[in-house]
Scaffold this active site. Sequence first.
Site, PDB file in Angstrom:
ATOM      1  CE1 TYR A 106      -4.336  -1.423   0.183  1.00  0.00           C
ATOM      2  CE2 TYR A 106      -3.114  -3.131   1.343  1.00  0.00           C
ATOM      3  CZ  TYR A 106      -4.248  -2.716   0.686  1.00  0.00           C
ATOM      4  OH  TYR A 106      -5.303  -3.585   0.504  1.00  0.00           O
ATOM      5  CD  GLU A 134      -5.953  -6.448   2.004  1.00  0.00           C
ATOM      6  OE1 GLU A 134      -4.738  -6.222   2.198  1.00  0.00           O
ATOM      7  OE2 GLU A 134      -6.650  -5.780   1.225  1.00  0.00           O
TER       8      GLU A 134
END
Length: 394
Positions: A98, A140
């Site tokens: 990310y 996640e």
Amino acid sequence: MLTEQSAATVRATLPAVGAAIGEITERFYGRLFAAHPELLRDLFNRGNQAAGTQKQALAGSIAAFAAHLLDHPDQRPDAMLSRIAHKHASLGVSAEQYEVVHEHLFAAIAEVLGDAVTPAVAAAWDEVYWLMAHALVAVEKRLYDESAGRGLREFEVVERVTETADVVTFRLRPADGGPVAGFRAGQYVSVRVTLDDGARQIRQYSLSGAPGETVRQISVKRVHGGTTPDGEVSHHLHARVRPGDVLELSEPYGDLVLAGGPDTPLLLASAGIGVTPMVAMLADLAASGHRGPVTVVHGDRSPADHALRADQTAYAAKLPEAAVHLFYERDAEPGTRTGLVDLAGIAVPPGTRAYLCGPLPFLRAVRAQLISRGVAPADVHYEVFGPDLWLAQG
């Protein structure tokens, strides 16, 4: 929740960002793959990149998330986040990635919008990004914890069954001889293969076997591109993979799973290869002794193109209140209907929970018909193969 100042800035700039987001994502992926070519080779779907659908999916998810924050400041779009997180977890996306995405995405925004990206604008959209990213990372992590941190695992093909001219079923068992974890009907696995050019491409395929089996079962449709590239992985699996070969599979993921009690009215609607999760759901309902009405609807080009039809109808026959409605664009047989799926004349009991899987036009049409028949939008659940363009809810 966005801060008040950031919300005002995002609201004012969302039209400009939305208008430019196609160019932004084009620049973003160009920068990302220039800096990290291994991501295109070994993670991102090269066919979707070439067709532009992955770019549309990223743009749609960012815009949808930002709009949701503005319209519902006290709510998270959990359904959207869950779907993305399951896809990411099946691919093994890490929290560190990310940071990489942030770097290249915001550089692309600055390139496209130029002086319009003031410090205040940058800060506001930075807040949007990290609200979404941190939420996804948290989901996640939970998914990885539930799978005990297992990544891809080698499975041996033990059986290959030709279902139609373009659909093949593979049954696989762990190459290490270990047990197979359970899954929820409707879930999928990621499958990674090594292509002729050395790329290690990965795709998701629904589990089409019954939960509780000692083998994994996937049914793969060979993707003919037409105006877009042919499916690299599907063609590889059809042409190259035989019993004794080894594939890498992820743990099961996906949130299109059955909910409700044994008397809940259900409608399972699919088109084409979207039948695969529905067969697993029917197998699960038959095994669990579901008592409520189950309406099975499927559309296909022709009976010869209808994969897993025998399994679909056999499982439905085991249910006490099941009705099967089949639609074919050509060569319809007695007891089936000609044309696209149409719910007119099909009973939809009050309290029905609907599960849909197929291409976007099918999802849009069936969802609209269900809502017009009184099914609550929250009770219509869907899965679309390929990048989710966030248009099925419109």
